[in-house]
Design a protein around this motif. Structure first.
Motif, PDB file in Angstrom:
ATOM      1  N   SER A  47       0.858  -1.186   0.000  1.00 13.29           N
ATOM      2  CA  SER A  47       0.000   0.000   0.000  1.00 13.29           C
ATOM      3  C   SER A  47       0.895   1.237   0.000  1.00 13.29           C
ATOM      4  CB  SER A  47      -0.893   0.008   1.243  1.00 13.29           C
ATOM      5  OG  SER A  47      -1.754  -1.099   1.228  1.00 13.29           O
ATOM      6  N   GLY A  48       0.544   2.216  -0.821  1.00 12.23           N
ATOM      7  CA  GLY A  48       1.373   3.409  -0.951  1.00 12.23           C
ATOM      8  C   GLY A  48       2.380   3.313  -2.072  1.00 12.23           C
ATOM      9  N   LEU A 142       7.392   5.707   1.347  1.00 10.55           N
ATOM     10  CA  LEU A 142       6.180   4.908   1.531  1.00 10.55           C
ATOM     11  C   LEU A 142       5.457   5.320   2.814  1.00 10.55           C
ATOM     12  CD1 LEU A 142       4.944   2.523  -0.125  1.00 10.55           C
ATOM     13  CD2 LEU A 142       5.940   1.005   1.579  1.00 10.55           C
ATOM     14  N   ALA A 143       6.207   5.472   3.900  1.00 15.78           N
ATOM     15  CA  ALA A 143       5.605   5.867   5.179  1.00 15.78           C
ATOM     16  C   ALA A 143       4.927   7.227   5.072  1.00 15.78           C
ATOM     17  CB  ALA A 143       6.663   5.876   6.276  1.00 15.78           C
ATOM     18  N   ALA A 148      -0.194  10.342   4.952  1.00 19.41           N
ATOM     19  CA  ALA A 148      -0.972  11.411   4.318  1.00 19.41           C
ATOM     20  C   ALA A 148      -2.365  10.958   3.899  1.00 19.41           C
ATOM     21  CB  ALA A 148      -0.219  11.937   3.097  1.00 19.41           C
ATOM     22  N   ARG A 149      -2.665   9.681   4.037  1.00 21.74           N
ATOM     23  CA  ARG A 149      -3.969   9.180   3.618  1.00 21.74           C
ATOM     24  C   ARG A 149      -5.066   9.630   4.590  1.00 21.74           C
ATOM     25  NH1 ARG A 149      -3.188   3.095   1.007  1.00 21.74           N
ATOM     26  NH2 ARG A 149      -2.197   3.863  -0.917  1.00 21.74           N
ATOM     27  N   PRO A 150      -6.317   9.709   4.114  1.00 20.91           N
ATOM     28  CA  PRO A 150      -7.419  10.148   4.987  1.00 20.91           C
ATOM     29  C   PRO A 150      -7.630   9.196   6.156  1.00 20.91           C
ATOM     30  CG  PRO A 150      -8.239   9.328   2.866  1.00 20.91           C
ATOM     31  CD  PRO A 150      -6.761   9.453   2.731  1.00 20.91           C
ATOM     32  N   ALA A 151      -8.208   9.728   7.228  1.00 19.55           N
ATOM     33  CA  ALA A 151      -8.334   8.978   8.481  1.00 19.55           C
ATOM     34  C   ALA A 151      -9.145   7.694   8.324  1.00 19.55           C
ATOM     35  CB  ALA A 151      -8.954   9.875   9.545  1.00 19.55           C
ATOM     36  N   ASP A 156      -2.564   3.689  11.039  1.00 19.67           N
ATOM     37  CA  ASP A 156      -1.844   4.066  12.248  1.00 19.67           C
ATOM     38  C   ASP A 156      -0.399   3.566  12.144  1.00 19.67           C
ATOM     39  OD1 ASP A 156      -2.020   1.323  12.700  1.00 19.67           O
ATOM     40  OD2 ASP A 156      -3.574   1.508  14.224  1.00 19.67           O
ATOM     41  N   GLU A 157       0.432   3.938  13.113  1.00 22.71           N
ATOM     42  CA  GLU A 157       1.859   3.619  13.039  1.00 22.71           C
ATOM     43  C   GLU A 157       2.154   2.114  13.041  1.00 22.71           C
ATOM     44  OE1 GLU A 157       4.332   5.675  12.240  1.00 22.71           O
ATOM     45  OE2 GLU A 157       2.744   7.161  11.986  1.00 22.71           O
ATOM     46  N   PRO A 158       1.479   1.297  13.857  1.00 27.74           N
ATOM     47  CA  PRO A 158       1.746  -0.144  13.800  1.00 27.74           C
ATOM     48  C   PRO A 158       1.437  -0.737  12.425  1.00 27.74           C
ATOM     49  CG  PRO A 158       0.637   0.394  15.846  1.00 27.74           C
ATOM     50  CD  PRO A 158       0.598   1.626  15.001  1.00 27.74           C
TER      51      PRO A 158
END
Length: 221
Positions: A47-48, A142-143, A148-151, A156-158
């Motif tokens: 993803s990303g 990538l991170a 920057a993706r919508p909520a 989340d970080e994990p």
């Protein structure tokens, strides 16, 4: 019968479809029938990596040549609850792609998948081959894209850390998989370059299938 797991003669449904000399075979009544056995193109990666950005442009560029689909549209209900590599979800996609192939156009499936998740499935027999192209990127890029993706996408970080691990694993192991996964790094690549690469990858695989002359491998020229 568009569902290739169902015999058009007796109506039996095969858990493990059989193909002999390029024709489907019903193991119950021994009926044999022709089908389009085309290559499937899996546009994969973390993803990303750029699948959702490249996919729409790929659909535009390959209009009339291939059908471009987003894998996540079926990521729902019981298919999402499936575990251990999500074989039910992936088998459903292979059946769907094989049905679309009966219209004479190969499918480009955009979604995160690797050869060990597709190649062992019974429905793999419907395809002359599966080609894998993974869009990857440097971890920090990538991170940043995922943050920057919508909520509502819940990155989340994990979860981001898990995807970065997959990205690193894929970049390290792509060449050793069976079949190998082709990589394209989108870290600094403009969209047009990524789309150009993906279009060339599809056309190269389609041309190879035509040259093979395998039964049922007819493709649009």
């Amino acid at each position: 019968m568009l569902d290739l797991k169902i015999c058009p003669e007796c109506g039996d449904r095969a858990d493990v479809p059989a193909v002999e000399q390029g024709r489907l075979v019903c193991l119950r009544c021994e009926h044999r029938w022709d089908f389009h056995r085309l290559p499937l193109f899996a546009l994969t990666g973390p993803s990303g990596g750029g699948k959702s950005t490249v996919g729409p442009e790929l659909a535009r560029r390959l209009a009339g040549e291939a059908v471009v689909l987003e894998q996540d549209v079926l990521w729902t209900g019981g298919l999402r609850d499936d575990v251990d590599g999500h074989p039910l979800f992936r088998s459903t996609w292979l059946r769907m792609a094989a049905m679309i192939h009966q219209n004479g156009r190969p499918v480009v499936l955009c979604g995160t998948v690797v050869p060990p998740e597709f190649e062992p499935l019974p429905e793999r027999v419907f395809f002359s081959g599966i080609h894998y192209l993974a869009l990857v990127a440097e971890p920090e890029v990538l991170a940043a894209r995922l943050r920057a993706r919508p909520a509502w996408r819940e990155w989340d970080e994990p979860r981001i850390a898990e995807m970065l691990e997959f990205n690193d694993w894929l970049r390290a192991e792509a060449a050793t998989m069976s079949p190998p996964v082709e990589l394209f790094d989108t870290t600094d690549a403009p969209l047009e370059a990524a789309v150009d690469h993906a279009v060339a990858w599809v056309r190269r695989g389609a041309s190879s299938a035509r040259r093979s002359g395998s039964p049922g491998a007819a493709l649009p020229r």
